[in-house]
Design an enzyme around this catalytic site. Structure first.
Site, PDB file in Angstrom:
ATOM      1  N   ASP A 188     -25.476 -23.145  -2.089  1.00 22.10           N
ATOM      2  CA  ASP A 188     -27.029 -22.720  -1.745  1.00 22.10           C
ATOM      3  C   ASP A 188     -26.846 -21.874  -0.359  1.00 22.10           C
ATOM      4  OD1 ASP A 188     -29.502 -22.444  -0.837  1.00 22.10           O
ATOM      5  OD2 ASP A 188     -29.897 -24.642  -1.423  1.00 22.10           O
TER       6      ASP A 188
ATOM      7  N   TYR B 175     -28.990 -36.065   5.667  1.00 24.13           N
ATOM      8  CA  TYR B 175     -29.318 -35.353   4.221  1.00 24.13           C
ATOM      9  C   TYR B 175     -29.357 -33.594   4.698  1.00 24.13           C
ATOM     10  CZ  TYR B 175     -31.952 -33.478   0.742  1.00 24.13           C
ATOM     11  OH  TYR B 175     -32.566 -32.588  -0.147  1.00 24.13           O
TER      12      TYR B 175
ATOM     13  N   LYS C 248     -29.294 -31.775  -1.948  1.00 26.06           N
ATOM     14  CA  LYS C 248     -28.419 -32.351  -2.875  1.00 26.06           C
ATOM     15  C   LYS C 248     -27.300 -31.691  -3.299  1.00 26.06           C
ATOM     16  CE  LYS C 248     -30.150 -36.593  -4.202  1.00 26.06           C
ATOM     17  NZ  LYS C 248     -29.242 -37.619  -4.206  1.00 26.06           N
TER      18      LYS C 248
HETATM   19  C1  F6R Z   1     -34.057 -30.902  -3.056  1.00 26.19           C
HETATM   20  C2  F6R Z   1     -34.514 -29.875  -2.140  1.00 26.19           C
HETATM   21  C3  F6R Z   1     -36.101 -29.674  -1.877  1.00 26.19           C
HETATM   22  C4  F6R Z   1     -36.431 -29.922  -0.263  1.00 26.19           C
HETATM   23  C5  F6R Z   1     -37.798 -29.620  -0.097  1.00 26.19           C
HETATM   24  C6  F6R Z   1     -38.155 -29.963   1.610  1.00 26.19           C
HETATM   25  O1  F6R Z   1     -32.853 -30.882  -2.940  1.00 26.19           O
HETATM   26  O2  F6R Z   1     -33.958 -28.992  -1.668  1.00 26.19           O
HETATM   27  O3  F6R Z   1     -36.825 -30.577  -2.746  1.00 26.19           O
HETATM   28  O4  F6R Z   1     -35.926 -30.859   0.149  1.00 26.19           O
HETATM   29  O5  F6R Z   1     -38.164 -28.457  -0.361  1.00 26.19           O
HETATM   30  O6  F6R Z   1     -37.480 -29.060   2.148  1.00 26.19           O
HETATM   31  P1  F6R Z   1     -37.598 -28.741   3.816  1.00 26.19           P
HETATM   32  O7  F6R Z   1     -37.001 -30.127   4.377  1.00 26.19           O
HETATM   33  O8  F6R Z   1     -36.431 -27.832   3.957  1.00 26.19           O
HETATM   34  O9  F6R Z   1     -38.860 -28.351   4.032  1.00 26.19           O
HETATM   35 MG    MG Z   2     -32.089 -25.266  -1.075  1.00 31.06          MG
HETATM   36 MG    MG Z   3     -29.910 -26.253  -5.088  1.00 36.31          MG
END
Ligand code: F6R
Ligand code: MG
Ligand code: MG
Length: 372
Positions: A12, A235, A238
């Site tokens: 990613d 974290y 994923k």
């Molecule tokens: C799951 C994922 C998304 C983010 C969510 C919050 O793997 O990538 O669900 O966890 O959109 O993202 P932030 O913390 O970047 O605002």
């Molecule tokens: Mg992402």
């Molecule tokens: Mg992804």
């Protein structure tokens, strides 16, 4: 005969918008770099695609697994695409490039890798499965069904060349250990492990010694098992796993490789990497994570491999035969979502990738009273 290598390396490098898809400008940059690499004979062929917010590089070559030149090439694609992502201000630019210094392999640096080295047969069908918003253990059930479950794979019973079963390489991704298990004999023991899918994951499948058509030392399936959490110590998204599966002629038929995906089984990931939900098999066009950043999705890209060339891909889930699975996934998604912050929709706290629980407990520290 020279063995061919198929490398599926992914990262990613920035989402568009949010964590939903890969921007076309990213795929274009990756294609430019890999076109040059193919023209210079570093790779025999390639295919670039986006699945959810993950950039996927599928490459054919003759250099084997963990090759420095191939991994260096992928690393260059990921870093140059990150630069594009920064210019476009895509979301989370460079998200999976967790370490700066490339030292011979992308493994341990953030990207995911599934690679498979084998002697090409006269006809060599291969499926690249790519998931977004989940983790490597999401492959356990479908891979088990393909290679060990006779209710899924008729060939295990009726094809004499498959009747012997298969050998599984299972990794304990917490303790960094692995074990080889023979199925059907060790099926119950293996299920005891791989049912705990956040810890024990199927890494590879091999033909067993004595397979009439295939050498026992050449894998027939390979899954990425990188845990971003383990790399970064916190974290960072994923792991969004990928897997390569060979088919036919002493292996599960293409249709037996695709059959497990009629069950949208429950995987962990989805919103904030902290929820259980169904995995939905989708077409390339629908490989975008929308509802509650999901639901987790899987695409299947089918190829025939010929002298290192990747003929394809065929968009295998772009098919009404998977409509019922998608409908079922939507019903399950509705049902799970209605649980809001409650388990088992929300993951148990040990498995949550982001949590405020320690802070909440700290705040309430002085207010907890002993119960007599
Ligand atoms: C799951 C994922 C998304 C983010 C969510 C919050 O793997 O990538 O669900 O966890 O959109 O993202 P932030 O913390 O970047 O605002
Ligand atoms: Mg992402
Ligand atoms: Mg992804």
């Amino acid at each position: 005969m020279r063995k061919v290598t198929i490398s599926l390396l992914k990262a990613d490098v920035g989402g568009f918008p949010g964590h939903a898809t890969v921007h076309p400008g990213i795929c274009k940059k990756a294609e430019e770099i890999l076109t040059d690499a193919a023209e210079s004979d570093i790779i025999t062929d390639f295919h670039v695609m986006g699945v959810g917010d993950d950039l996927e590089l599928i490459m054919g070559h003759y250099k084997g697994e963990n090759d420095e030149e191939i991994h260096g090439l992928a690393w260059r694609v990921f870093t140059e695409c990150t630069n594009v992502a920064k210019i476009l201000k895509l979301y989370g630019a460079g998200q999976d490039l967790l370490k700066d210094a490339f030292a011979g392999t992308v493994r341990g640096l953030g990207p995911g890798a599934s690679e498979i080295v084998f002697t090409e047969r006269t006809g060599e069908p291969l499926v690249a499965f790519m998931m977004d918003k989940t983790e490597p253990g999401a492959f356990n059930m479908p891979i088990y069904k393909m290679f060990a479950d006779p209710f899924n794979t008729a060939g295990l019973i009726i094809d004499p060349s498959m009747h012997l079963g298969f050998r599984f390489e299972v990794w304990d991704i917490k303790e960094h250990k692995r074990v080889f298990m023979e199925c059907p004999e060790e099926m119950y023991d293996m299920l005891a492990l791989i049912g705990s899918k956040s810890r024990y994951v199927i890494k590879r499948v091999y033909p067993r010694e004595g397979h009439p058509k295939l050498p026992a030392d050449e894998p027939v399936a390979s899954i990425s098992t990188e845990k971003l959490f383990e790399v970064a110590g916190e974290y960072v998204g994923k792991d969004d796993p990928v897997g390569l599966v060979r088919a036919q002629s002493g292996l599960p038929a293409l249709g037996e490789v695709l059959e497990p995906w009629t069950l949208p089984h429950i995987v962990s990931g989805w919103m904030r990497g902290s929820h259980n939900g169904p995995i939905m098999p989708v077409s390339f066009a629908n490989a975008k994570c929308t509802r509650f950043d999901g639901p987790p999705r899987v695409v299947a890209a089918g190829f025939q491999i010929a002298n290192g060339k990747l003929h394809g891909p065929v968009d295998l889930f772009d098919d009404p035969a998977y409509d019922a699975a998608r409908d079922e996934a939507n019903v399950i998604a509705n049902y799970m979502r209605r649980h809001g912050p409650f388990e088992p929709h929300r993951l148990p706290s040990e498995e949550m990738e982001y949590t405020t629980l320690p802070k909440v407990l700290k705040k309430l520290e002085g207010r907890f009273e002993l119960i007599q």
